[in-house]
Enzyme design. Structure first.
Site, PDB file in Angstrom:
ATOM      1  N   LYS A  69      -6.221 -11.622  -0.283  1.00 40.10           N
ATOM      2  CA  LYS A  69      -6.820 -10.501  -1.028  1.00 40.10           C
ATOM      3  C   LYS A  69      -7.546 -11.045  -2.249  1.00 40.10           C
ATOM      4  O   LYS A  69      -7.018 -11.936  -2.945  1.00 40.10           O
ATOM      5  CB  LYS A  69      -5.704  -9.519  -1.433  1.00 40.10           C
ATOM      6  CG  LYS A  69      -6.182  -8.220  -2.058  1.00 40.10           C
ATOM      7  CD  LYS A  69      -5.000  -7.282  -2.326  1.00 40.10           C
ATOM      8  CE  LYS A  69      -5.410  -5.979  -2.981  1.00 40.10           C
ATOM      9  NZ  LYS A  69      -4.240  -5.105  -3.275  1.00 40.10           N
ATOM     10  N   SER A 127      -0.041  -0.736  -1.997  1.00 48.03           N
ATOM     11  CA  SER A 127      -1.271  -1.348  -1.488  1.00 48.03           C
ATOM     12  C   SER A 127      -1.113  -2.406  -0.409  1.00 48.03           C
ATOM     13  O   SER A 127      -2.110  -2.864   0.145  1.00 48.03           O
ATOM     14  CB  SER A 127      -2.069  -1.954  -2.642  1.00 48.03           C
ATOM     15  OG  SER A 127      -2.700  -0.923  -3.328  1.00 48.03           O
ATOM     16  N   SER A 157      -4.850  -0.472  -1.661  1.00 48.47           N
ATOM     17  CA  SER A 157      -6.083  -1.147  -2.027  1.00 48.47           C
ATOM     18  C   SER A 157      -6.394  -2.363  -1.160  1.00 48.47           C
ATOM     19  O   SER A 157      -7.537  -2.789  -1.100  1.00 48.47           O
ATOM     20  CB  SER A 157      -6.023  -1.579  -3.493  1.00 48.47           C
ATOM     21  OG  SER A 157      -4.971  -2.521  -3.697  1.00 48.47           O
TER      22      SER A 157
HETATM   23  N1  GLN Z   1      -2.978   3.515  -4.419  1.00 50.37           N
HETATM   24  C1  GLN Z   1      -2.238   3.199  -5.604  1.00 50.37           C
HETATM   25  C2  GLN Z   1      -3.187   3.213  -6.780  1.00 50.37           C
HETATM   26  O1  GLN Z   1      -4.287   3.570  -6.615  1.00 50.37           O
HETATM   27  C3  GLN Z   1      -1.541   1.878  -5.467  1.00 50.37           C
HETATM   28  C4  GLN Z   1      -2.422   0.711  -5.610  1.00 50.37           C
HETATM   29  C5  GLN Z   1      -1.734  -0.614  -5.453  1.00 50.37           C
HETATM   30  O2  GLN Z   1      -0.612  -0.700  -4.946  1.00 50.37           O
HETATM   31  N2  GLN Z   1      -2.393  -1.644  -5.937  1.00 50.37           N
HETATM   32  O3  GLN Z   1      -2.844   2.876  -7.855  1.00 50.37           O
END
Ligand code: GLN
Length: 491
Positions: A80, A179, A155
């Site tokens: 990532k 994410s 994400s």
């Molecule tokens: N979807 C969540 C957010 O927007 C979690 C994101 C993540 O785990 N990096 O914050």
């Protein structure tokens, strides 16, 4: 010969170790697959063809010289784009870092290299890991290999989509609120959030430091465990790293694969088993619960009454920490600089840089967090959210007095259409309804494919006590052995 991209990481490591395939052949097969499909999937932001082939050649020559090879030697991995890679572009999905090449490797990447894995490149993500669909990437969305008109989760949608598209057998994600697990669920792959502090944050571009947890993504539970073992463990460069060895996740995955869960007590989170999830998701989850029972697990209902406040607490804590962490993107130290014409003040340069460099979701979070931390509001928002965090942790510890692990659907809905939720931030935030509690608590969580709803994958989440990551691997591997495999339509 069977296409090398269809093998698991464990199988590929065996092929390379026995000399039945070279690391270069394995790597080239995956690079070819990326060339063939990634214009449609867009899982990668950067493919490091030369770096990957160099690493593969190095594995092959060490093998030829009879030198010991690392446990995943010759196996490709995608990372990532939130983890620093020395000399290789690292953008965090943001224009503000579009041209940044870090001067150092993150600990995770350093360990991946030491284990002999071959880094193929960097995967797409929501900007600074804020999002649930990878649509907030500054470089365009990733598409779900199950249905290219749908999102791959976020994400870390790139890391999970790359697995489902057979572009890589392994990838790395980061999980602040879901994410890793939510993209795993909606792409029919495995995603693991390790215990907070069980994997190093050194070189992980910070979003919310008390929640951020890098972890493994794979197509099988055993592969995730093998990767977890390589990247996990104490790192003196991360002050929140736990000074203890990684729980024996590989042995647990192998034990689970026998399909026997006799003596294991699982708790269905009552608050997450009813309202809030799509009917197809609930049906797949209930079928999986029956399967777990048939495998010998005792399944009971457990109440975690404060879990319903996890989402609002997270959306105060995470933005608060992000507003502080993202202050470093000031147009001065690294990355983009706008308005540097020698006439404007430092403050004007900072504000022009951040205005041009950050996307709307990042700006929303920074403003929300700044507000929640401001004097006069701190107690009512940030302080209150921290109290809720404590109550959620207590729910977990009370539950783990009764059961070995908790289970729930990973996410309330299957992969949605690109564009369906971008206009309403709250609808996007709901994707993490079931994953956020374990981030607030710090314990591990895994998502494993458990079924299909309308032809799209559904994930089951297993949550375990802190530093009991091995427990969830056992349960996930047992379920995996009894259901599936779930293979997307050919691209
Ligand atoms: N979807 C969540 C957010 O927007 C979690 C994101 C993540 O785990 N990096 O914050």
């Amino acid at each position: 010969m069977t296409d090398l991209t269809s093998f698991s990481a464990a199988e590929l490591a065996g092929l390379v170790a026995r000399g039945e395939s070279s690391a270069v052949e394995v790597t080239q097969a995956h690079l070819d697959r990326i060339s063939a499909v990634d214009d449609r999937v867009h899982a990668f932001l950067h493919v490091d063809t030369e770096g990957a082939l160099d690493a593969a050649r190095d594995v092959d020559s060490r093998r030829a010289a009879g030198e010991p090879l690392g446990p995943l030697a010759g196996v490709p991995v995608a990372v990532k784009d939130v983890l620093t890679t020395k000399g290789v572009p690292t953008t965090a999905g943001s224009k503000i870092l579009a041209d940044w090449r870090p001067p150092y490797d993150s600990t995770i990447v350093r360990r991946l290299r030491a284990a002999g894995t071959v880094m193929l490149g960097k995967t797409n993500m929501d900007e600074f890991a804020m999002g649930s669909s990878t649509e907030y990437s500054a470089f365009g969305p990733t598409h779900n290999p199950w249905d290219l008109s749908r999102i791959p989760g976020g994400s870390g949608g790139g890391s999970s989509a790359a697995l489902a598209a057979y572009e890589t057998p392994l990838s790395i994600g980061s999980d602040t609120g879901g994410s890793i697990r939510q993209p795993g669920a909606v792409t029919g792959t495995v995603g693991v959030k390790p215990t907070y502090g069980g994997t190093s944050r050194y070189g992980l571009i910070a979003f919310s430091s008390s929640l951020d947890t890098p972890g493994p993504c794979a197509r099988t539970v055993l592969d995730a465990a093998l990767l977890h073992e390589v990247i996990g463990g104490h790192d003196p460069l991360d002050s929140t790293s736990i000074p203890a060895p990684v729980p024996d996740v590989v042995a647990a995955a192998r034990l689970g694969a026998s399909g026997d869960l006799t003596g294991v007590r699982l708790g269905v989170v009552r608050e997450f088993a009813g309202e809030g999830a799509e009917p197809g998701v609930l049906a797949a989850f209930r079928a999986a619960v029956e399967t777990l029972t048939k495998l010998g697990a005792e399944v009971v209902e457990v109440s975690c009454p404060h879990f319903q406040y996890a989402l609002p607490a997270y959306y105060l804590i995470a933005p608060s920490e992000c507003s502080s962490n993202l202050a470093r993107f000031d147009g001065v130290r690294f990355g983009l600089r706008v308005g540097d014409d020698g006439i404007r003040s430092l403050e004007e340069v900072m504000s022009a840089t951040r205005e041009a460099g950050f996307g709307p979701e990042v700006k929303r979070r920074v403003m929300l967090g700044t507000y929640a931390l401001s004097s006069g509001y701190y107690d009512a928002y940030y302080g209150q959210a921290q109290k809720v965090r404590t109550l959620i942790s207590r729910d977990f510890t009370t539950a783990f007095d009764q059961v070995d692990a908790l289970i729930s659907p990973t996410t309330p809905f299957v992969a949605f259409q690109v564009g369906a939720r971008t206009a309403d931030p709250y609808q996007m935030y709901l994707a993490d309804l079931f994953t956020i509690p374990s981030n607030l608590y710090g314990g591990p969580g895994i998502s494993v494919p458990c079924g299909l709803a309308d032809g799209l994958p559904v994930g089951l989440q297993v949550m375990a006590p802190t530093m009991a990551d091995d427990r969830m691997y056992r349960v996930a591997a047992a379920l995996e052995s009894a259901v599936g495999p779930f293979t997307p339509p050919a691209l």
